[in-house]
Design a protein around this motif. Structure first.
Motif, PDB file in Angstrom:
ATOM      1  N   SER A 276       0.807  -1.218   0.000  1.00  0.00           N
ATOM      2  CA  SER A 276       0.000   0.000   0.000  1.00  0.00           C
ATOM      3  C   SER A 276       0.840   1.269   0.000  1.00  0.00           C
ATOM      4  N   LYS A 277       2.112   1.146   0.429  1.00  0.00           N
ATOM      5  CA  LYS A 277       2.949   2.341   0.521  1.00  0.00           C
ATOM      6  C   LYS A 277       4.421   1.948   0.525  1.00  0.00           C
ATOM      7  N   VAL A 278       5.248   2.758  -0.141  1.00  0.00           N
ATOM      8  CA  VAL A 278       6.697   2.647  -0.047  1.00  0.00           C
ATOM      9  C   VAL A 278       7.239   4.036   0.261  1.00  0.00           C
ATOM     10  N   GLU A 279       8.106   4.108   1.258  1.00  0.00           N
ATOM     11  CA  GLU A 279       8.689   5.375   1.653  1.00  0.00           C
ATOM     12  C   GLU A 279      10.208   5.339   1.501  1.00  0.00           C
ATOM     13  N   ILE A 280      10.758   6.511   1.200  1.00  0.00           N
ATOM     14  CA  ILE A 280      12.195   6.679   0.996  1.00  0.00           C
ATOM     15  C   ILE A 280      12.725   7.673   2.022  1.00  0.00           C
ATOM     16  N   SER A 281      13.913   7.418   2.524  1.00  0.00           N
ATOM     17  CA  SER A 281      14.587   8.384   3.390  1.00  0.00           C
ATOM     18  C   SER A 281      15.998   8.621   2.866  1.00  0.00           C
ATOM     19  N   ILE A 282      16.404   9.864   2.886  1.00  0.00           N
ATOM     20  CA  ILE A 282      17.752  10.238   2.459  1.00  0.00           C
ATOM     21  C   ILE A 282      18.582  10.698   3.660  1.00  0.00           C
ATOM     22  N   LEU A 321      17.312   4.843   2.212  1.00  0.00           N
ATOM     23  CA  LEU A 321      16.534   3.782   2.835  1.00  0.00           C
ATOM     24  C   LEU A 321      15.215   3.594   2.097  1.00  0.00           C
ATOM     25  N   SER A 322      14.709   2.359   2.073  1.00  0.00           N
ATOM     26  CA  SER A 322      13.365   2.104   1.553  1.00  0.00           C
ATOM     27  C   SER A 322      12.594   1.269   2.551  1.00  0.00           C
ATOM     28  N   LYS A 323      11.328   1.634   2.752  1.00  0.00           N
ATOM     29  CA  LYS A 323      10.460   0.949   3.719  1.00  0.00           C
ATOM     30  C   LYS A 323       9.085   0.741   3.102  1.00  0.00           C
ATOM     31  N   ALA A 324       8.662  -0.495   3.007  1.00  0.00           N
ATOM     32  CA  ALA A 324       7.353  -0.818   2.447  1.00  0.00           C
ATOM     33  C   ALA A 324       6.363  -1.115   3.565  1.00  0.00           C
ATOM     34  N   THR A 325       5.091  -0.843   3.292  1.00  0.00           N
ATOM     35  CA  THR A 325       3.987  -1.192   4.192  1.00  0.00           C
ATOM     36  C   THR A 325       2.921  -1.877   3.354  1.00  0.00           C
ATOM     37  N   ASP A 326       2.316  -2.945   3.890  1.00  0.00           N
ATOM     38  CA  ASP A 326       1.264  -3.616   3.121  1.00  0.00           C
ATOM     39  C   ASP A 326      -0.122  -3.232   3.635  1.00  0.00           C
TER      40      ASP A 326
END
Length: 356
Positions: A276-282, A321-326
């Protein structure tokens, strides 16, 4: 040589071991939702089996009302279905655990996907008839060898609970991407179990046996079990559903970039619901930016491609960084669930780059 005449460079599998053959998909160079069979990762416990396809029959026996033996021609005559699905080795990313763990040191490429076609397992089980009290369905492959820990020869066999065996999308596959399954991936028949790690998707099926007890073969009772403690087996539980996960495919780890616009891209997948979502952090996880999810036509079993346009003007070193949420609300954790056999690694992914 004139550049225009140079042959196109193609990616190759990354070899982890040759005997048995275990090789990774070059996932960082894959830009498609269908992996060609030559780049599909290979995971084996033993040498490849030897059998005669011309004499191939599939027995279904055990706790059934009518044991049957099906020819390939009979199997091909059943109504079929095609499913796009991720297959991920439960040891994928094992090399990233800290402290380090014994076992095949997979990096990010023990995962692939494509289109599998076959007959639902439930169709075959309905033909043979499940006996009252049936609990599990054991699928045995033709591959076998000695386990040094038990000093005994075993075939690779796994079981599914009746509910999972009867799932409409659990199939006995005979085609991959519209062609007969390649031998190294299970020809002529392979079990395909959606949403579970790929150890459940038994290759080179030899027979199917319904049982009224719990299967205790070593690839179920010893391997593919989460052991949370290093010295004891307390609180152990079986490896089943794929964890929510993501992988950054671009840029590559330790890349050197120029200032300006760069595309960050990758894939995310899960064994529950959909991504449902993928987030990126720098900035090391202090702030998170929402990535774009690419249009998807899959049925929930395939990975989700994503991307983010990153404009960087300041030189220096960055950790992306990459972080997924379902859709069930499961996010990737900061730290993986450590277990002594190294299964199910799904910590937030990261790559380090330098901008000059």
């Amino acid at each position: 040589m004139d550049r225009i005449n140079q042959p196109k460079v193609k990616p190759y599998l990354l070899t982890r071991s040759l005997s048995p053959e275990n090789q990774e998909t070059p996932i960082q160079f894959i830009d498609a939702d269908m992996i060609p069979d030559k780049l599909f990762y290979r995971r084996n416990h033993f040498s490849y089996p030897a059998f005669s396809y011309s004499n191939y029959f599939l027995p279904i026996n055990g706790s059934v009302s009518k044991p049957i033996v099906l020819s390939m021609q009979e199997i091909l005559e059943f109504p079929s279905k095609t499913i796009q699905i991720v297959l991920e080795c439960s040891g994928d990313k094992r090399s990233f655990f800290e402290p380090k763990l014994f076992g095949e040191q997979w990096e990010k490429g023990a995962i692939s996907q494509g289109y599998w076609s076959g007959v639902p397992l439930r169709t075959l089980l309905e033909r043979s008839g499940l006996s009252e009290g049936a609990k599990e369905v054991v699928v045995e492959g033709y591959d076998f060898g000695e386990r040094t820990d038990l000093d005994k020869v075993f075939t690779f066999a796994r079981s599914l609970p009746i509910e999972k065996a009867l799932h409409p999308d659990t199939i006995i596959a005979y085609e991959y991407n519209g062609k007969p399954i390649p031998f190294k991936h299970g020809y002529p028949l392979r079990l395909i179990v959606p949403q579970w790690y790929a150890m459940a998707s038994v290759k080179w099926i030899k027979q199917i046996r319904v049982i009224d007890s719990h299967f205790t073969g070593p690839f179920q009772a010893i391997d593919y079990v989460y052991y949370p403690h290093k010295e004891t087996d307390q609180e152990a539980f079986p490896v089943t559903t794929v964890n929510v996960n993501s992988t950054i495919q671009k840029p590559l780890d330790m890349d050197i970039l120029n200032t300006g616009m760069h595309e960050i891209k990758g894939i995310a997948w899960t064994g529950q619901g959909v991504i449902s979502k993928v987030e990126i952090s720098i900035d090391g996880g202090t702030t998170w930016l929402t990535a774009k999810l690419e249009p998807s036509k899959n049925n929930g079993y395939a990975w989700q491609s994503w991307s983010y346009e990153w404009t960087v003007s300041k030189k220096g070193e960055y950790v992306i960084l990459s972080k997924a949420t379902d859709s069930t609300g499961r996010p990737q954790p900061t730290d993986p669930f450590w277990n002594r056999k190294g299964y199910g690694y799904n910590a937030i992914d990261h790559v380090k780059v330098k901008v000059e």
